[in-house]
Scaffold this motif. Structure first.
Motif, PDB file in Angstrom:
ATOM      1  N   SER A  76      38.193  35.122  25.988  1.00 23.00           N
ATOM      2  CA  SER A  76      39.323  35.170  25.060  1.00 23.00           C
ATOM      3  C   SER A  76      38.973  34.411  23.787  1.00 23.00           C
ATOM      4  O   SER A  76      38.256  33.403  23.819  1.00 23.00           O
ATOM      5  CB  SER A  76      40.575  34.572  25.703  1.00 23.00           C
ATOM      6  OG  SER A  76      40.376  33.203  25.992  1.00 23.00           O
ATOM      7  N   ASN A  77      39.480  34.901  22.670  1.00 22.97           N
ATOM      8  CA  ASN A  77      39.198  34.316  21.353  1.00 22.97           C
ATOM      9  C   ASN A  77      40.521  34.131  20.610  1.00 22.97           C
ATOM     10  O   ASN A  77      41.150  35.110  20.209  1.00 22.97           O
ATOM     11  CB  ASN A  77      38.254  35.238  20.569  1.00 22.97           C
ATOM     12  CG  ASN A  77      37.987  34.745  19.168  1.00 22.97           C
ATOM     13  OD1 ASN A  77      38.148  33.561  18.872  1.00 22.97           O
ATOM     14  ND2 ASN A  77      37.583  35.650  18.291  1.00 22.97           N
ATOM     15  N   THR A  78      40.936  32.895  20.458  1.00 25.23           N
ATOM     16  CA  THR A  78      42.197  32.612  19.767  1.00 25.23           C
ATOM     17  C   THR A  78      42.007  32.329  18.277  1.00 25.23           C
ATOM     18  O   THR A  78      42.969  32.012  17.584  1.00 25.23           O
ATOM     19  CB  THR A  78      42.901  31.410  20.421  1.00 25.23           C
ATOM     20  OG1 THR A  78      42.035  30.267  20.365  1.00 25.23           O
ATOM     21  CG2 THR A  78      43.256  31.710  21.869  1.00 25.23           C
ATOM     22  N   ALA A  79      40.792  32.467  17.793  1.00 24.51           N
ATOM     23  CA  ALA A  79      40.528  32.212  16.366  1.00 24.51           C
ATOM     24  C   ALA A  79      41.041  33.360  15.510  1.00 24.51           C
ATOM     25  O   ALA A  79      41.424  34.422  16.018  1.00 24.51           O
ATOM     26  CB  ALA A  79      39.032  32.020  16.145  1.00 24.51           C
ATOM     27  N   THR A  80      41.022  33.160  14.206  1.00 29.01           N
ATOM     28  CA  THR A  80      41.453  34.202  13.272  1.00 29.01           C
ATOM     29  C   THR A  80      40.285  35.072  12.818  1.00 29.01           C
ATOM     30  O   THR A  80      40.467  35.972  11.996  1.00 29.01           O
ATOM     31  CB  THR A  80      42.120  33.560  12.046  1.00 29.01           C
ATOM     32  OG1 THR A  80      41.206  32.620  11.448  1.00 29.01           O
ATOM     33  CG2 THR A  80      43.399  32.831  12.448  1.00 29.01           C
ATOM     34  N   THR A  81      39.103  34.805  13.344  1.00 32.89           N
ATOM     35  CA  THR A  81      37.915  35.608  13.034  1.00 32.89           C
ATOM     36  C   THR A  81      37.263  36.060  14.328  1.00 32.89           C
ATOM     37  O   THR A  81      37.366  35.373  15.362  1.00 32.89           O
ATOM     38  CB  THR A  81      36.897  34.802  12.207  1.00 32.89           C
ATOM     39  OG1 THR A  81      36.570  33.598  12.921  1.00 32.89           O
ATOM     40  CG2 THR A  81      37.472  34.445  10.839  1.00 32.89           C
ATOM     41  N   PRO A  82      36.572  37.199  14.337  1.00 33.02           N
ATOM     42  CA  PRO A  82      35.922  37.678  15.565  1.00 33.02           C
ATOM     43  C   PRO A  82      34.811  36.735  16.015  1.00 33.02           C
ATOM     44  O   PRO A  82      34.222  35.998  15.211  1.00 33.02           O
ATOM     45  CB  PRO A  82      35.358  39.044  15.160  1.00 33.02           C
ATOM     46  CG  PRO A  82      36.092  39.421  13.925  1.00 33.02           C
ATOM     47  CD  PRO A  82      36.427  38.152  13.223  1.00 33.02           C
ATOM     48  N   ALA A  83      34.514  36.757  17.298  1.00 39.33           N
ATOM     49  CA  ALA A  83      33.370  36.032  17.861  1.00 39.33           C
ATOM     50  C   ALA A  83      32.374  37.059  18.368  1.00 39.33           C
ATOM     51  O   ALA A  83      32.768  38.128  18.852  1.00 39.33           O
ATOM     52  CB  ALA A  83      33.815  35.110  18.989  1.00 39.33           C
ATOM     53  N   PRO A 111      37.286  40.409  19.478  1.00 38.18           N
ATOM     54  CA  PRO A 111      38.130  40.410  18.278  1.00 38.18           C
ATOM     55  C   PRO A 111      38.974  39.138  18.162  1.00 38.18           C
ATOM     56  O   PRO A 111      39.250  38.457  19.153  1.00 38.18           O
ATOM     57  CB  PRO A 111      39.017  41.651  18.465  1.00 38.18           C
ATOM     58  CG  PRO A 111      38.284  42.501  19.445  1.00 38.18           C
ATOM     59  CD  PRO A 111      37.568  41.561  20.351  1.00 38.18           C
ATOM     60  N   ALA A 112      39.377  38.827  16.938  1.00 41.61           N
ATOM     61  CA  ALA A 112      40.230  37.668  16.701  1.00 41.61           C
ATOM     62  C   ALA A 112      41.566  37.840  17.421  1.00 41.61           C
ATOM     63  O   ALA A 112      42.148  38.924  17.422  1.00 41.61           O
ATOM     64  CB  ALA A 112      40.459  37.505  15.200  1.00 41.61           C
ATOM     65  N   GLY A 113      42.029  36.765  18.045  1.00 43.55           N
ATOM     66  CA  GLY A 113      43.311  36.805  18.731  1.00 43.55           C
ATOM     67  C   GLY A 113      43.370  37.766  19.895  1.00 43.55           C
ATOM     68  O   GLY A 113      44.433  38.272  20.240  1.00 43.55           O
ATOM     69  N   SER A 114      42.229  38.018  20.535  1.00 47.25           N
ATOM     70  CA  SER A 114      42.185  39.001  21.617  1.00 47.25           C
ATOM     71  C   SER A 114      41.215  38.529  22.694  1.00 47.25           C
ATOM     72  O   SER A 114      40.642  37.431  22.609  1.00 47.25           O
ATOM     73  CB  SER A 114      41.769  40.369  21.075  1.00 47.25           C
ATOM     74  OG  SER A 114      41.840  41.359  22.085  1.00 47.25           O
TER      75      SER A 114
END
Length: 229
Positions: A76-83, A111-114
């Motif tokens: 999970s990625n809670t950032a505003t940019t993709p990882a 993806p960001a927030g996903s």
């Protein structure tokens, strides 16, 4: 004992019991009890979380094993940019990535927030061709991201089996060549070789004029006409 003293003793005992329970509750945490979750997990920075990390081998595998395996993880990625997941290594073996349709991918993007589930039908995959692991044990697994973040975890190793949650998560068995008719049976027939010392006879030459219309023979000359009466 007087009734007032008896009440006081009961109250004191109840207070001690409550204090004891409160003390136990305060220490019943995974950190203090050193309880580890069933599946490995890891956090990178404040935005990336890797959950339920498992190495899944093929059906019927057991003991020490070296061969194909899949890495199963939910990121999970809670950032505003993709990882961007750049690599996964199990021991000394690197994984190769593919998208949900099976097309090879150099990296996997979260993806960001996903979040992205890796492994299982309909999800992208991370496959190791020759993982050296022990079934039922743990394997050192490293996740590296494009931004330089990296984490090492001890991932559990489980076979693809009806007896656990990972049925269908293991590597696809290699295709077995079909036992079709042998090439010798389907090879074109070759012309028989004449016995040694013999000369093949030439095909018969049709007689001259063959195939042309035959002229009817003329009646023989000198035939005597019937005598007149």
């Amino acid at each position: 004992m007087s009734r007032s003293l008896r009440r006081g003793s009961i109250a004191a005992i109840a207070a001690l019991a409550i204090a004891s329970l409160s003390s136990c509750a305060a220490s019943n945490t995974p950190d203090t009890l050193q309880i580890k979750p069933d599946n490995a997990a890891a956090t990178l920075g404040t935005n990336l979380r890797l959950n339920n990390i498992v190495i899944v081998t093929g059906a019927g595998t057991s003991g020490d094993y070296t061969g194909p395996a899949n890495v199963v993880v939910n990121i999970s990625n809670t950032a505003t940019t993709p990882a961007e997941l750049q690599s996964i290594t199990v021991g000394n073996a690197s994984a190769t990535f593919a998208d949900a349709a099976g097309a090879p991918q150099p990296t996997l993007v979260i993806p960001a927030g996903s979040s992205v589930a890796i492994g299982g039908q309909g999800n992208p995959s991370a496959s190791v061709s020759a993982a050296a692991v022990h079934i039922g044990g743990f394997a050192n697994t490293t996740f590296a991201f494009k931004d330089g973040q990296k984490v090492d975890v001890q991932a559990g190793v489980s076979p693809d089996s009806d007896k656990n949650l990972y049925k269908g998560f293991g590597p696809t068995p290699a295709a077995v060549p079909s036992k079709s008719t042998s090439p010798a049976a389907t090879a074109p027939a070759t012309q028989a070789t004449p016995p040694a010392g013999t000369t093949p006879s030439a095909p018969a030459t049709p007689a001259t004029g063959a195939g042309t219309a035959t002229t009817p023979a003329a009646p023989a000359t000198g035939t005597t006409a019937p005598a007149a009466h």
